[in-house]
Design a protein around this motif. Structure first.
Motif, PDB file in Angstrom:
ATOM      1  N   ILE A   1     -21.042  -8.174 -13.853  1.00 32.28           N
ATOM      2  CA  ILE A   1     -19.712  -8.441 -13.315  1.00 32.28           C
ATOM      3  C   ILE A   1     -18.933  -9.333 -14.270  1.00 32.28           C
ATOM      4  CG2 ILE A   1     -18.421  -9.610 -11.471  1.00 32.28           C
ATOM      5  CD1 ILE A   1     -19.637  -7.102 -10.398  1.00 32.28           C
ATOM      6  N   LEU A   2     -17.666  -8.970 -14.507  1.00 32.71           N
ATOM      7  CA  LEU A   2     -16.711  -9.847 -15.190  1.00 32.71           C
ATOM      8  C   LEU A   2     -15.810 -10.411 -14.104  1.00 32.71           C
ATOM      9  CD1 LEU A   2     -15.620  -7.773 -18.310  1.00 32.71           C
ATOM     10  CD2 LEU A   2     -16.655 -10.034 -18.351  1.00 32.71           C
ATOM     11  N   PHE A   3     -15.812 -11.733 -13.922  1.00 30.51           N
ATOM     12  CA  PHE A   3     -15.114 -12.326 -12.775  1.00 30.51           C
ATOM     13  C   PHE A   3     -14.002 -13.257 -13.219  1.00 30.51           C
ATOM     14  CE2 PHE A   3     -14.460 -15.509  -9.463  1.00 30.51           C
ATOM     15  CZ  PHE A   3     -14.311 -14.711  -8.344  1.00 30.51           C
ATOM     16  N   GLY A   4     -12.883 -13.182 -12.520  1.00 31.28           N
ATOM     17  CA  GLY A   4     -11.770 -14.093 -12.745  1.00 31.28           C
ATOM     18  C   GLY A   4     -11.139 -14.473 -11.420  1.00 31.28           C
ATOM     19  N   GLY A   5     -10.545 -15.663 -11.383  1.00 33.27           N
ATOM     20  CA  GLY A   5      -9.879 -16.113 -10.157  1.00 33.27           C
ATOM     21  C   GLY A   5     -10.515 -17.371  -9.596  1.00 33.27           C
ATOM     22  N   GLY A   6      -9.755 -18.467  -9.582  1.00 29.23           N
ATOM     23  CA  GLY A   6     -10.275 -19.717  -9.038  1.00 29.23           C
ATOM     24  C   GLY A   6     -11.146 -20.497 -10.000  1.00 29.23           C
ATOM     25  N   ILE A   7     -11.154 -20.107 -11.274  1.00 27.21           N
ATOM     26  CA  ILE A   7     -11.955 -20.804 -12.292  1.00 27.21           C
ATOM     27  C   ILE A   7     -11.018 -21.684 -13.112  1.00 27.21           C
ATOM     28  CG2 ILE A   7     -13.550 -20.533 -14.225  1.00 27.21           C
ATOM     29  CD1 ILE A   7     -14.053 -17.647 -13.209  1.00 27.21           C
ATOM     30  N   HIS A   8     -11.160 -23.011 -12.946  1.00 24.75           N
ATOM     31  CA  HIS A   8     -10.235 -23.925 -13.609  1.00 24.75           C
ATOM     32  C   HIS A   8     -10.922 -25.017 -14.424  1.00 24.75           C
ATOM     33  CE1 HIS A   8      -6.951 -22.147 -11.268  1.00 24.75           C
ATOM     34  NE2 HIS A   8      -7.727 -22.244 -10.210  1.00 24.75           N
ATOM     35  N   SER A   9     -12.247 -25.169 -14.277  1.00 25.09           N
ATOM     36  CA  SER A   9     -12.933 -26.282 -14.932  1.00 25.09           C
ATOM     37  C   SER A   9     -14.380 -25.920 -15.239  1.00 25.09           C
ATOM     38  CB  SER A   9     -12.918 -27.506 -14.014  1.00 25.09           C
ATOM     39  OG  SER A   9     -13.712 -27.254 -12.844  1.00 25.09           O
ATOM     40  N   SER A  10     -15.039 -26.783 -15.988  1.00 25.21           N
ATOM     41  CA  SER A  10     -16.462 -26.587 -16.291  1.00 25.21           C
ATOM     42  C   SER A  10     -17.299 -26.608 -15.017  1.00 25.21           C
ATOM     43  CB  SER A  10     -16.945 -27.670 -17.260  1.00 25.21           C
ATOM     44  OG  SER A  10     -16.312 -27.543 -18.513  1.00 25.21           O
ATOM     45  N   ALA A  11     -16.886 -27.421 -14.045  1.00 22.25           N
ATOM     46  CA  ALA A  11     -17.611 -27.474 -12.767  1.00 22.25           C
ATOM     47  C   ALA A  11     -17.569 -26.126 -12.063  1.00 22.25           C
ATOM     48  CB  ALA A  11     -17.016 -28.563 -11.873  1.00 22.25           C
ATOM     49  N   ASP A  12     -16.426 -25.449 -12.135  1.00 20.37           N
ATOM     50  CA  ASP A  12     -16.308 -24.114 -11.524  1.00 20.37           C
ATOM     51  C   ASP A  12     -17.245 -23.127 -12.229  1.00 20.37           C
ATOM     52  OD1 ASP A  12     -14.308 -24.899  -9.712  1.00 20.37           O
ATOM     53  OD2 ASP A  12     -12.723 -24.511 -11.181  1.00 20.37           O
ATOM     54  N   ILE A  13     -17.345 -23.241 -13.549  1.00 23.31           N
ATOM     55  CA  ILE A  13     -18.196 -22.329 -14.314  1.00 23.31           C
ATOM     56  C   ILE A  13     -19.668 -22.565 -13.994  1.00 23.31           C
ATOM     57  CG2 ILE A  13     -18.918 -21.668 -16.655  1.00 23.31           C
ATOM     58  CD1 ILE A  13     -16.013 -22.406 -17.514  1.00 23.31           C
ATOM     59  N   GLU A  14     -20.047 -23.832 -13.836  1.00 26.29           N
ATOM     60  CA  GLU A  14     -21.427 -24.149 -13.453  1.00 26.29           C
ATOM     61  C   GLU A  14     -21.756 -23.572 -12.080  1.00 26.29           C
ATOM     62  OE1 GLU A  14     -22.050 -28.348 -13.759  1.00 26.29           O
ATOM     63  OE2 GLU A  14     -21.467 -28.419 -15.878  1.00 26.29           O
ATOM     64  N   LEU A  15     -20.810 -23.677 -11.157  1.00 27.16           N
ATOM     65  CA  LEU A  15     -21.002 -23.111  -9.819  1.00 27.16           C
ATOM     66  C   LEU A  15     -21.106 -21.590  -9.885  1.00 27.16           C
ATOM     67  CD1 LEU A  15     -21.161 -23.756  -6.789  1.00 27.16           C
ATOM     68  CD2 LEU A  15     -18.657 -23.597  -6.699  1.00 27.16           C
ATOM     69  N   LEU A  16     -20.261 -20.989 -10.706  1.00 27.40           N
ATOM     70  CA  LEU A  16     -20.285 -19.539 -10.887  1.00 27.40           C
ATOM     71  C   LEU A  16     -21.629 -19.085 -11.453  1.00 27.40           C
ATOM     72  CD1 LEU A  16     -18.361 -16.979 -10.806  1.00 27.40           C
ATOM     73  CD2 LEU A  16     -18.031 -17.383 -13.238  1.00 27.40           C
ATOM     74  N   ALA A  17     -22.152 -19.822 -12.425  1.00 29.09           N
ATOM     75  CA  ALA A  17     -23.442 -19.480 -13.036  1.00 29.09           C
ATOM     76  C   ALA A  17     -24.560 -19.560 -12.021  1.00 29.09           C
ATOM     77  CB  ALA A  17     -23.720 -20.410 -14.215  1.00 29.09           C
ATOM     78  N   ASP A  18     -24.501 -20.574 -11.180  1.00 27.55           N
ATOM     79  CA  ASP A  18     -25.557 -20.782 -10.184  1.00 27.55           C
ATOM     80  C   ASP A  18     -25.508 -19.714  -9.093  1.00 27.55           C
ATOM     81  OD1 ASP A  18     -27.724 -22.168  -9.056  1.00 27.55           O
ATOM     82  OD2 ASP A  18     -26.390 -23.234  -7.690  1.00 27.55           O
TER      83      ASP A  18
ATOM     84  N   GLY B   1     -26.929 -15.068 -12.710  1.00 27.95           N
ATOM     85  CA  GLY B   1     -27.095 -14.484 -14.033  1.00 27.95           C
ATOM     86  C   GLY B   1     -26.451 -13.135 -14.215  1.00 27.95           C
ATOM     87  N   ASN B   2     -25.708 -12.677 -13.214  1.00 29.13           N
ATOM     88  CA  ASN B   2     -25.110 -11.344 -13.276  1.00 29.13           C
ATOM     89  C   ASN B   2     -23.593 -11.391 -13.450  1.00 29.13           C
ATOM     90  OD1 ASN B   2     -25.226  -8.532 -13.232  1.00 29.13           O
ATOM     91  ND2 ASN B   2     -25.075  -8.393 -11.013  1.00 29.13           N
ATOM     92  N   VAL B   3     -23.029 -12.617 -13.497  1.00 30.59           N
ATOM     93  CA  VAL B   3     -21.579 -12.765 -13.487  1.00 30.59           C
ATOM     94  C   VAL B   3     -21.106 -13.555 -14.707  1.00 30.59           C
ATOM     95  CG1 VAL B   3     -19.580 -13.582 -12.187  1.00 30.59           C
ATOM     96  CG2 VAL B   3     -21.598 -12.737 -10.958  1.00 30.59           C
ATOM     97  N   SER B   4     -20.316 -12.912 -15.576  1.00 28.04           N
ATOM     98  CA  SER B   4     -19.636 -13.610 -16.663  1.00 28.04           C
ATOM     99  C   SER B   4     -18.221 -13.927 -16.204  1.00 28.04           C
ATOM    100  CB  SER B   4     -19.622 -12.750 -17.922  1.00 28.04           C
ATOM    101  OG  SER B   4     -20.920 -12.665 -18.484  1.00 28.04           O
ATOM    102  N   PHE B   5     -17.498 -14.754 -16.967  1.00 29.38           N
ATOM    103  CA  PHE B   5     -16.176 -15.171 -16.483  1.00 29.38           C
ATOM    104  C   PHE B   5     -15.087 -14.857 -17.488  1.00 29.38           C
ATOM    105  CE2 PHE B   5     -17.909 -18.706 -18.822  1.00 29.38           C
ATOM    106  CZ  PHE B   5     -16.841 -19.388 -19.382  1.00 29.38           C
ATOM    107  N   THR B   6     -13.915 -14.522 -16.941  1.00 26.42           N
ATOM    108  CA  THR B   6     -12.762 -14.232 -17.777  1.00 26.42           C
ATOM    109  C   THR B   6     -11.606 -15.119 -17.354  1.00 26.42           C
ATOM    110  OG1 THR B   6     -11.275 -12.505 -18.605  1.00 26.42           O
ATOM    111  CG2 THR B   6     -12.038 -12.266 -16.320  1.00 26.42           C
ATOM    112  N   VAL B   7     -11.023 -15.819 -18.321  1.00 21.92           N
ATOM    113  CA  VAL B   7      -9.921 -16.751 -18.075  1.00 21.92           C
ATOM    114  C   VAL B   7      -8.914 -16.633 -19.217  1.00 21.92           C
ATOM    115  CG1 VAL B   7     -11.174 -18.458 -16.680  1.00 21.92           C
ATOM    116  CG2 VAL B   7     -11.287 -18.573 -19.178  1.00 21.92           C
ATOM    117  N   CYS B   8      -7.731 -17.209 -19.013  1.00 24.79           N
ATOM    118  CA  CYS B   8      -6.689 -17.175 -20.048  1.00 24.79           C
ATOM    119  C   CYS B   8      -6.094 -18.561 -20.215  1.00 24.79           C
ATOM    120  CB  CYS B   8      -5.620 -16.154 -19.669  1.00 24.79           C
ATOM    121  SG  CYS B   8      -4.269 -16.030 -20.866  1.00 24.79           S
ATOM    122  N   GLU B   9      -5.014 -18.843 -19.457  1.00 19.95           N
ATOM    123  CA  GLU B   9      -4.331 -20.125 -19.614  1.00 19.95           C
ATOM    124  C   GLU B   9      -5.172 -21.306 -19.129  1.00 19.95           C
ATOM    125  OE1 GLU B   9      -2.355 -17.964 -16.036  1.00 19.95           O
ATOM    126  OE2 GLU B   9      -3.207 -17.456 -17.999  1.00 19.95           O
TER     127      GLU B   9
END
Length: 288
Positions: free
Chosen positions: A216-233, A237-245
């Protein structure tokens, strides 16, 4: 993370950063349509395709480039040729030109709104695209919104925010159906107003991490390193993240260098869960 390692089967992926940019009338813009600019510390200049693609190439990253206006094809083909296998191309793409973009150097093409008609997904279009370019070259966009229907809060695909929300529900059976025809699934989560949420929807992330047989490539609601750590957990291991601004190089809080560097590390990969095997996942999928 540990449960993913124990129950993983089939392919293996590593959670990674996939920057996402939009091309409109020859310039790069944010998801909101505003010109994409460097951070104030870097002069707040407009960002060019060469800037972001060169950055991704140097770090071994792939980038989502979405074409949001007509007449972008010639420019897109030149960009693909310069940065072969570094671009996931989305936007104004259909059966008539998808293969030309792959031949020009797109790592994969993203299709979503093209697969829907009157709120329903048309399997013949999905199968036709898979036959045209191959499963490994296709990402299906199942970007979604949470809606309350029939007494329950659920997630429904909304790949084109200019159209009505579809009736295709993001659940275990829906993910398995789509996964049969593509390499991976893009899910950008939106609020009902069409804007990204201020917070990560943990229920959606757990659903995707547990129930998708493909990455899965996931975007939405990711604003900080803490969000990325939560996403990883929660993504197991099945979800990568996509962000821009949200990246610091564009004025956000997420440190680009930190996560870009992960692409070059020989870190242990996490197993992709090929079905809802653990009791947690089974409960999550059946209760959604």
């Amino acid at each position: 993370g540990d449960s993913a390692k124990k129950n993983g089967a089939g392919s293996h992926v590593k959670m990674e950063l996939v920057p996402s940019v939009y091309s409109a009338r020859g310039q790069l813009v944010e998801s909101s349509g505003k010109p994409l600019r460097r951070s104030k510390d870097d002069g707040a200049k407009n960002v060019s395709v060469k800037d972001i693609m060169g950055l991704c190439k140097r770090h071994g990253l792939r980038c989502i480039l979405t074409l949001t206006s007509p007449g972008c094809k010639e420019q897109a083909l030149k960009t693909l040729e310069s940065y072969r296998e570094h671009i996931y191309l989305g936007g104004k793409i259909d059966m008539s030109d998808a293969k030309s973009y792959i031949d020009a150097g797109a790592s994969r093409v993203i299709v979503g709104w093209q697969l829907f008609k009157d709120g329903e997904i048309l399997l013949e279009r999905l199968i036709g695209m898979e036959k045209l370019i191959g499963k490994d070259k296709m990402i299906v966009d199942l970007s979604c919104v949470r809606q309350f229907r029939d007494g329950r809060s659920r997630f429904y695909s909304w790949p084109d925010r200019k159209s009505d929300v579809s009736d295709f529900e993001i659940n275990e059976s829906g993910l398995k159906l789509i996964a049969h025809y593509c390499h991976s699934i893009l899910v950008r989560h939106y609020n009902p107003d069409g804007k990204p949420p201020s917070k990560l929807d943990t229920e959606l992330v757990v659903l995707l991490g547990c129930c998708s047989p493909v990455p899965i490539l996931f975007g939405g609601g990711i604003h900080s390193s803490a969000d990325i750590e939560l996403l990883a957990d929660l993504g197991m291991g099945n979800v990568s993240f996509t962000v821009c601004e949200e990246l610091d190089i564009f004025g956000g809080m997420i440190p680009f260098d930190t996560y870009a560097g992960e692409a070059n590390k020989e870190a242990p990969t996490l197993g992709v869960i090929s079905s809802c095997r653990t009791s947690t996942c089974s409960l999550q999928c059946t209760t959604m």
